[in-house]
Design a protein around this motif. Structure first.
Motif, PDB file in Angstrom:
ATOM      1  N   UNK A 126      53.996  13.862 -40.789  1.00 33.39           N
ATOM      2  CA  UNK A 126      53.764  15.273 -40.472  1.00 33.39           C
ATOM      3  C   UNK A 126      52.270  15.505 -40.290  1.00 33.39           C
ATOM      4  N   UNK A 127      51.938  16.288 -39.294  1.00 36.68           N
ATOM      5  CA  UNK A 127      50.572  16.766 -39.111  1.00 36.68           C
ATOM      6  C   UNK A 127      50.523  18.168 -39.703  1.00 36.68           C
ATOM      7  N   UNK A 128      49.762  18.314 -40.776  1.00 36.12           N
ATOM      8  CA  UNK A 128      49.769  19.536 -41.577  1.00 36.12           C
ATOM      9  C   UNK A 128      48.372  20.158 -41.577  1.00 36.12           C
ATOM     10  N   UNK A 165      50.266  17.141 -47.928  1.00 33.72           N
ATOM     11  CA  UNK A 165      50.904  15.856 -47.598  1.00 33.72           C
ATOM     12  C   UNK A 165      49.942  14.685 -47.691  1.00 33.72           C
ATOM     13  N   UNK A 166      48.726  14.898 -48.235  1.00 36.40           N
ATOM     14  CA  UNK A 166      47.720  13.830 -48.251  1.00 36.40           C
ATOM     15  C   UNK A 166      47.757  12.994 -49.524  1.00 36.40           C
ATOM     16  N   UNK A 167      48.578  13.382 -50.506  1.00 38.11           N
ATOM     17  CA  UNK A 167      48.633  12.613 -51.742  1.00 38.11           C
ATOM     18  C   UNK A 167      49.167  11.213 -51.524  1.00 38.11           C
ATOM     19  N   UNK A 168      48.500  10.202 -52.092  1.00 38.56           N
ATOM     20  CA  UNK A 168      48.893   8.816 -51.833  1.00 38.56           C
ATOM     21  C   UNK A 168      50.116   8.401 -52.635  1.00 38.56           C
ATOM     22  N   UNK A 169      50.427   9.128 -53.690  1.00 32.66           N
ATOM     23  CA  UNK A 169      51.589   8.783 -54.496  1.00 32.66           C
ATOM     24  C   UNK A 169      52.797   9.556 -53.965  1.00 32.66           C
ATOM     25  N   UNK A 170      53.751   8.806 -53.413  1.00 32.18           N
ATOM     26  CA  UNK A 170      54.956   9.399 -52.837  1.00 32.18           C
ATOM     27  C   UNK A 170      56.143   8.936 -53.658  1.00 32.18           C
ATOM     28  N   UNK A 211      39.183  18.404 -44.745  1.00 35.60           N
ATOM     29  CA  UNK A 211      39.271  19.511 -45.692  1.00 35.60           C
ATOM     30  C   UNK A 211      40.456  20.432 -45.401  1.00 35.60           C
ATOM     31  N   UNK A 212      40.881  20.477 -44.164  1.00 35.42           N
ATOM     32  CA  UNK A 212      41.918  21.464 -43.825  1.00 35.42           C
ATOM     33  C   UNK A 212      43.171  20.869 -43.189  1.00 35.42           C
ATOM     34  N   UNK A 213      43.164  19.585 -42.861  1.00 42.59           N
ATOM     35  CA  UNK A 213      44.352  19.035 -42.202  1.00 42.59           C
ATOM     36  C   UNK A 213      44.537  17.577 -42.606  1.00 42.59           C
ATOM     37  N   UNK A 214      45.784  17.115 -42.452  1.00 43.58           N
ATOM     38  CA  UNK A 214      46.107  15.727 -42.810  1.00 43.58           C
ATOM     39  C   UNK A 214      47.337  15.286 -42.027  1.00 43.58           C
ATOM     40  N   UNK A 215      47.418  13.980 -41.812  1.00 42.56           N
ATOM     41  CA  UNK A 215      48.630  13.392 -41.237  1.00 42.56           C
ATOM     42  C   UNK A 215      49.029  12.216 -42.115  1.00 42.56           C
ATOM     43  N   UNK A 269      50.677  24.969 -42.372  1.00 41.94           N
ATOM     44  CA  UNK A 269      51.541  24.886 -41.190  1.00 41.94           C
ATOM     45  C   UNK A 269      51.819  23.423 -40.853  1.00 41.94           C
ATOM     46  N   UNK A 270      53.097  23.105 -40.711  1.00 39.90           N
ATOM     47  CA  UNK A 270      53.484  21.782 -40.225  1.00 39.90           C
ATOM     48  C   UNK A 270      53.539  21.882 -38.707  1.00 39.90           C
ATOM     49  N   UNK A 271      52.557  21.264 -38.052  1.00 41.45           N
ATOM     50  CA  UNK A 271      52.400  21.422 -36.610  1.00 41.45           C
ATOM     51  C   UNK A 271      53.035  20.289 -35.813  1.00 41.45           C
ATOM     52  N   UNK A 272      53.250  19.183 -36.464  1.00 42.45           N
ATOM     53  CA  UNK A 272      53.932  18.058 -35.809  1.00 42.45           C
ATOM     54  C   UNK A 272      54.791  17.354 -36.836  1.00 42.45           C
ATOM     55  N   UNK A 273      56.053  17.137 -36.507  1.00 40.16           N
ATOM     56  CA  UNK A 273      57.036  16.545 -37.415  1.00 40.16           C
ATOM     57  C   UNK A 273      57.669  15.389 -36.648  1.00 40.16           C
ATOM     58  N   UNK A 274      57.400  14.165 -37.082  1.00 37.65           N
ATOM     59  CA  UNK A 274      57.906  13.018 -36.317  1.00 37.65           C
ATOM     60  C   UNK A 274      58.527  11.994 -37.249  1.00 37.65           C
TER      61      UNK A 274
END
Length: 402
Positions: free
Chosen positions: A122-124, A135-140, A154-158, A188-193
């Motif tokens: 996800x691009x968030x 969604x940037x946390x490394x522990x899933x 600071x404001x977005x992550x994939x 906002x989730x801008x891309x969901x793949x």
């Protein structure tokens, strides 16, 4: 006899085309194709790359034809609470297990493919709140693990997560110990793949043509594709994944020069009968050919002088017709539907009831033969009128479309 019909058939492909947003529905198409060769007996995924493989192009999951990424056109706003005891309040996704999908040509019985979700990205973009991008946390945790470290600012992550067991329903969420508990954010989730596993049918068992099918999933907080709690601005409540398989088989049948005329004679020639011997039991001729074939095949005859069960040849003087037995032998890679070899197997007349054979392995330029013989008792009657000529056209059709 007329020359044999030969044909080259179109290949089978399966394609996934890209995400398309329609009001409250999202639709994508997956494509693949089969182009036969001496070393290729599988479909090739021809789906254009979209989604995370545009960002993680060097990731191992993006190098395989069998597992590519595709953007699903799902967009929404998610409120998250870090390390919340209710994991659905964190950054959360859920996916169903493997699906069996029927794909078919028009009017045919379906073949089956297997589809499953293999990875998720996800691009968030965070619009309010503190701490890391959700969604940037490394522990899933749950049914996923990190496949590639997230790219973030600071404001977005994939992110890129692996779905550990694609065959079963999986629910995944961030479980980062680096975050303080209870940190709230709105993003906002801008891309969901997703990356996917696609197990296509055996193309050697499929007739040439375009095969289509589809599978539908609900999308929402509690959908089959689950997004967790506190979801707003969701642009779709369903996802349709369409499949398009394009199968193109190779079919070539080559005969030697001057094969359009077949002259029948007794085994060993005419000398025995000309020297006072008994009438020949039959008149025969084998016609060799070489065949290339990679799929199911139908064979039948069309007759200038039909005799009911077969073709015949006609006495040019009296118009009497002598029946023929016509059979075919094929290479070992082409077998009858019951698995038996095709050796001197009778060829039926008419397109409605052809001989069906299957490509067990691809056959390239291998030898086969047509076998022509007068039916039992016909030769003895024919030689009662020495000098008479019998003629007739027999067209043998090799058809990969039936």
């Amino acid at each position: 006899m007329k020359p044999m019909n030969t044909m080259r058939l179109a290949a089978l492909s399966l394609a996934l085309l890209g995400g398309a947003e329609v009001a409250m529905a999202s639709e994508v198409t997956i494509t693949a194709e089969f182009r036969p060769s001496s070393t290729n007996t599988r479909f090739k995924n021809t789906t254009p790359v979209s989604g995370f493989c545009k960002h993680f192009s060097n990731a191992a999951v993006c190098q395989s034809d069998e597992s590519k990424s595709i953007e699903l056109g799902i967009k929404y706003t998610k409120e998250t609470v870090s390390r919340d005891p209710d994991t659905r309040n964190r950054f959360y996704v859920g996916f169903p297990g493997r699906q069996v999908v029927d794909v078919a040509r028009a009017g045919d019985s379906p073949s089956q493919l297997y589809f499953s979700f293999a990875s998720f990205s996800a691009f968030v973009r965070r619009v309010s709140g503190d701490g890391r991008i959700p969604n940037a946390g490394r522990s899933v945790s749950g049914g996923c693990s990190e496949l590639h470290a997230a790219f973030y600012s600071d404001i977005r992550a994939i992110n890129l997560w692996r779905i550990n067991n694609p065959d079963v329903s999986s629910h995944c969420y961030v479980n980062s110990a680096l975050e303080g508990e209870g940190v709230q954010a709105v993003s906002n989730v801008e891309e969901f793949s997703i990356g996917y596993n696609l197990v296509a049918p055996n193309p050697l068992a499929m007739r040439a043509g375009i095969y289509t099918g589809e599978v539908n999933y609900s999308v929402g907080e509690n959908g089959e594709i689950a997004l967790g709690n506190m979801v707003t601005n969701l642009n779709t409540n369903s996802l349709k994944i369409k499949f398009e398989l394009d199968v193109q088989h190779a079919l070539e049948v080559h005969f030697p020069a001057n094969s359009d005329k077949v002259i029948l004679e007794p085994p060993g020639g005419w000398m025995r009968w000309l020297n006072g011997g008994p009438a020949p039991e039959k008149l025969v001729r084998d016609l060799p050919f070489r065949i290339t074939n990679t799929g199911p095949l139908s064979i039948y005859m069309e007759c200038e002088h039909p005799t009911g069960r077969s073709c015949g040849i006609q006495n040019t003087r009296s118009s009497e017709i002598a029946a023929l037995d016509v059979a075919v032998s094929l290479p070992g890679g082409i077998q009858l539907n019951n698995g038996q070899a095709v050796q001197r197997f009778p060829i039926p007349t008419g397109r409605a009831r052809p001989l069906h054979v299957d490509a067990v392995t691809p056959v390239f330029n291998q030898p086969g033969a047509l076998h022509f013989a007068t039916a039992a008792g016909e030769a003895a009657e024919m030689v009662k009128n020495p000098g008479d000529t019998y003629r007739g056209n027999v067209t043998v059709v090799f058809d990969a479309l039936l």
